[in-house]
Design a protein around this motif. Structure first.
Motif, PDB file in Angstrom:
ATOM      1  N   ASP A 164     -23.142  27.692   0.179  1.00 16.89           N
ATOM      2  CA  ASP A 164     -23.116  27.368   1.096  1.00 16.89           C
ATOM      3  C   ASP A 164     -23.266  26.282   2.334  1.00 16.89           C
ATOM      4  OD1 ASP A 164     -20.678  28.897   0.160  1.00 16.89           O
ATOM      5  OD2 ASP A 164     -21.636  30.497   2.339  1.00 16.89           O
ATOM      6  N   ASP A 165     -24.917  25.942   1.698  1.00 13.92           N
ATOM      7  CA  ASP A 165     -25.040  24.463   2.329  1.00 13.92           C
ATOM      8  C   ASP A 165     -24.834  23.342   1.688  1.00 13.92           C
ATOM      9  OD1 ASP A 165     -25.886  24.409  -0.122  1.00 13.92           O
ATOM     10  OD2 ASP A 165     -27.934  23.567   0.065  1.00 13.92           O
ATOM     11  N   ASN A 166     -25.138  22.206   2.645  1.00 12.27           N
ATOM     12  CA  ASN A 166     -24.136  20.754   2.785  1.00 12.27           C
ATOM     13  C   ASN A 166     -25.424  20.505   1.645  1.00 12.27           C
ATOM     14  OD1 ASN A 166     -22.011  21.555   3.864  1.00 12.27           O
ATOM     15  ND2 ASN A 166     -22.625  20.937   5.993  1.00 12.27           N
ATOM     16  N   ARG A 167     -25.768  19.095   0.881  1.00 12.37           N
ATOM     17  CA  ARG A 167     -26.664  18.248  -0.166  1.00 12.37           C
ATOM     18  C   ARG A 167     -26.187  17.719  -0.807  1.00 12.37           C
ATOM     19  NH1 ARG A 167     -30.512  21.166  -4.688  1.00 12.37           N
ATOM     20  NH2 ARG A 167     -29.990  18.685  -5.152  1.00 12.37           N
ATOM     21  N   GLN A 168     -27.122  16.759  -1.273  1.00  8.52           N
ATOM     22  CA  GLN A 168     -27.074  15.651  -1.860  1.00  8.52           C
ATOM     23  C   GLN A 168     -26.810  16.413  -3.687  1.00  8.52           C
ATOM     24  OE1 GLN A 168     -29.592  12.195  -1.023  1.00  8.52           O
ATOM     25  NE2 GLN A 168     -28.817  10.963  -2.769  1.00  8.52           N
ATOM     26  N   VAL A 169     -26.000  15.246  -3.815  1.00  4.29           N
ATOM     27  CA  VAL A 169     -26.007  16.243  -5.741  1.00  4.29           C
ATOM     28  C   VAL A 169     -25.840  15.154  -6.280  1.00  4.29           C
ATOM     29  CG1 VAL A 169     -24.514  17.869  -4.892  1.00  4.29           C
ATOM     30  CG2 VAL A 169     -22.972  16.063  -5.265  1.00  4.29           C
ATOM     31  N   PHE A 170     -25.022  14.801  -7.928  1.00  8.95           N
ATOM     32  CA  PHE A 170     -25.312  13.245  -8.963  1.00  8.95           C
ATOM     33  C   PHE A 170     -23.696  13.184  -7.803  1.00  8.95           C
ATOM     34  CE2 PHE A 170     -25.251  10.633 -11.693  1.00  8.95           C
ATOM     35  CZ  PHE A 170     -26.588   9.881 -11.704  1.00  8.95           C
ATOM     36  N   TRP A 171     -23.128  14.242  -9.178  1.00 10.36           N
ATOM     37  CA  TRP A 171     -21.621  13.699  -8.286  1.00 10.36           C
ATOM     38  C   TRP A 171     -20.259  14.511  -8.174  1.00 10.36           C
ATOM     39  CZ3 TRP A 171     -18.055  17.131 -12.039  1.00 10.36           C
ATOM     40  CH2 TRP A 171     -19.427  17.695 -12.990  1.00 10.36           C
ATOM     41  N   ALA A 172     -19.588  14.347  -7.531  1.00 11.81           N
ATOM     42  CA  ALA A 172     -18.685  15.283  -7.012  1.00 11.81           C
ATOM     43  C   ALA A 172     -17.156  15.012  -7.679  1.00 11.81           C
ATOM     44  CB  ALA A 172     -18.033  14.658  -5.628  1.00 11.81           C
ATOM     45  N   THR A 173     -16.731  16.121  -8.092  1.00 15.34           N
ATOM     46  CA  THR A 173     -15.513  16.255  -9.185  1.00 15.34           C
ATOM     47  C   THR A 173     -14.148  15.551  -8.749  1.00 15.34           C
ATOM     48  OG1 THR A 173     -14.569  18.042 -10.054  1.00 15.34           O
ATOM     49  CG2 THR A 173     -15.489  18.510  -8.283  1.00 15.34           C
ATOM     50  N   GLY A 174     -13.831  15.525  -9.280  1.00 17.79           N
ATOM     51  CA  GLY A 174     -12.147  14.689  -9.766  1.00 17.79           C
ATOM     52  C   GLY A 174     -11.075  15.969  -9.114  1.00 17.79           C
ATOM     53  N   ALA A 175     -11.566  16.841  -9.405  1.00 22.80           N
ATOM     54  CA  ALA A 175     -10.297  17.466  -9.274  1.00 22.80           C
ATOM     55  C   ALA A 175     -10.639  18.189  -7.179  1.00 22.80           C
ATOM     56  CB  ALA A 175     -10.865  19.234  -9.052  1.00 22.80           C
ATOM     57  N   CYS A 176     -11.021  17.206  -7.230  1.00 22.26           N
ATOM     58  CA  CYS A 176     -10.870  17.477  -5.827  1.00 22.26           C
ATOM     59  C   CYS A 176     -12.287  16.091  -4.363  1.00 22.26           C
ATOM     60  CB  CYS A 176     -11.262  18.638  -4.285  1.00 22.26           C
ATOM     61  SG  CYS A 176     -10.011  18.611  -3.217  1.00 22.26           S
ATOM     62  N   LEU A 177     -11.884  14.631  -5.073  1.00 21.77           N
ATOM     63  CA  LEU A 177     -12.856  14.045  -4.838  1.00 21.77           C
ATOM     64  C   LEU A 177     -12.525  13.247  -3.213  1.00 21.77           C
ATOM     65  CD1 LEU A 177     -15.727  12.598  -5.532  1.00 21.77           C
ATOM     66  CD2 LEU A 177     -13.478  10.991  -6.422  1.00 21.77           C
ATOM     67  N   PHE A 178     -13.658  13.735  -2.399  1.00 23.00           N
ATOM     68  CA  PHE A 178     -13.341  12.690  -0.791  1.00 23.00           C
ATOM     69  C   PHE A 178     -14.210  11.304  -1.513  1.00 23.00           C
ATOM     70  CE2 PHE A 178     -11.966  16.754   0.422  1.00 23.00           C
ATOM     71  CZ  PHE A 178     -12.021  16.494   1.630  1.00 23.00           C
ATOM     72  N   VAL A 179     -13.928  10.302  -1.081  1.00 23.46           N
ATOM     73  CA  VAL A 179     -14.602   9.380  -1.197  1.00 23.46           C
ATOM     74  C   VAL A 179     -13.792   8.071  -0.500  1.00 23.46           C
ATOM     75  CG1 VAL A 179     -12.648   8.338  -2.588  1.00 23.46           C
ATOM     76  CG2 VAL A 179     -14.872   6.766  -3.327  1.00 23.46           C
TER      77      VAL A 179
END
Length: 349
Positions: A164-179
């Motif tokens: 439930d935290d907000n954290r940096q990752v390597f990739w965000a899914t294209g299933a629901c991508l904010f950009v």
């Protein structure tokens, strides 16, 4: 210019639009909703036009897959509707929830270094579990294999609030991508040659090489059916996943001299996975993996050209998981994200 454009790409998905588009409209928080139709052969276009007059319908000339379809749709929005500051790209089989937008927009607004972000992705059918396509944020290991918080290979975690935290990752899914829209267009959007699968990971890698970040937001949750256009049992999905993984790795791997050594290891490991498919009688998937490797070799000249350009543009390194996820999972039995070595520092630079 709108703050956010909600853009759903559709191909022969009238049943999903009937089920999930009303929910998107209910929780759109006043932002415009677009349906970009990829030359569907069902009645999707007529259905949207007749049933949802407030939806902005874009009729694309052909099916360019996820990558090409969204490239065309977002360029159309920029040139015909004045664009938006942010795009969100929910799959047509995504069920959104109340308040799914605001936490991510707040995160993006607070940190201009964040180029892309995703909510938690939970399974539509097993609603307390994370879903395959993105879970709680994705990572890439040193051989180009991908995994997620909440989902590693066939292990799916139950959501107990551990992400439930907000954290940096390597990739965000294209299933629901904010950009961020300006950055999406600046880097040329998705690589259309991918057609579908892993194009969002390639995009996130390229954005990070320019010095931007990718995050996962634990305060936003959506539910994903998965396999709405191409079921996971379809050998074409196997082909695209293996081929595009090789495309992505070759294009984006930093100039450290180990590139072809990694591909030799990938050849061995992909061969082992072929034997596993063969063991359960899925010979068409074996052929798909072989096809994927030959397609990679055919595309090497163009991939090499792209690689040279990306190396010239690079401003920062993207932080990969420094171990093999295949070894960690299958040989060491590390099935959960929290069990993995050095994972707390991945993409936390």
């Amino acid at each position: 210019m709108d703050t956010l454009a909600i853009v759903i790409l559709n191909y022969n998905g009238q049943s999903f639009l009937a089920k999930f588009l009303p929910i998107v409209l209910s929780y759109a928080e006043g932002y415009p909703v677009y349906v970009a139709d990829s030359a569907s052969t069902d009645h999707s276009v007529a259905y949207v036009r007749a049933t949802f007059p407030n939806v902005r319908l874009i009729e694309l000339p052909y099916n360019g897959g996820y990558a090409g379809g969204y490239n065309m749709a977002l360029e159309y929005i920029r040139t015909h509707y004045g664009g938006a500051r942010y795009y969100v790209l929910p799959n047509s089989d995504i069920e959104v929830t109340p308040g799914w937008i605001s936490p991510i927009l707040s995160l993006l607004e607070a940190n201009p270094q964040i180029a892309a972000c995703q909510p938690k992705i939970r399974s539509y059918s097993q609603r307390d579990q994370f879903e395959h396509a993105g879970a709680a944020g994705g990572f890439v290991d040193w051989l180009g294999y991908v995994f997620c918080r909440g989902r590693i290979f066939a292990t799916f975690e139950t959501d107990h609030g551990q992400y439930d935290d907000n954290r940096q990752v390597f990739w965000a899914t294209g299933a629901c991508l904010f950009v961020r829209a300006d950055l999406f267009h600046q880097v040329g959007g998705f690589d259309a040659s991918f057609f579908a699968h892993m194009e969002e990971i390639d995009l996130c890698w390229r954005l990070q090489r320019l010095g931007y970040q990718v995050w996962a937001c634990g305060q936003s949750t959506v539910y994903h059916v998965g396999g709405g256009t191409l079921h996971k049992s379809n050998p074409q999905k196997t082909y695209l996943n293996y081929r595009n993984s090789l495309f992505m790795l070759y294009k984006n791997w930093p100039a450290d001299g180990w590139l072809w050594g990694k591909f030799l290891l990938r050849l061995v490991l992909d061969g082992v996975s072929s034997l596993l498919f063969l063991k359960v009688g899925q010979w068409r998937d074996v052929l798909a993996i072989i096809r994927a490797h030959f397609a990679f070799y055919r595309h090497l000249p163009e991939l090499h050209r792209q690689r040279k350009v990306l190396l010239q543009q690079q401003k920062a390194d993207a932080v990969l998981y420094p171990h093999s996820i295949v070894w960690s999972y299958f040989m060491k039995g590390e099935r959960l994200f929290k069990e993995m070595r050095d994972v707390s520092s991945v993409s936390q630079n």
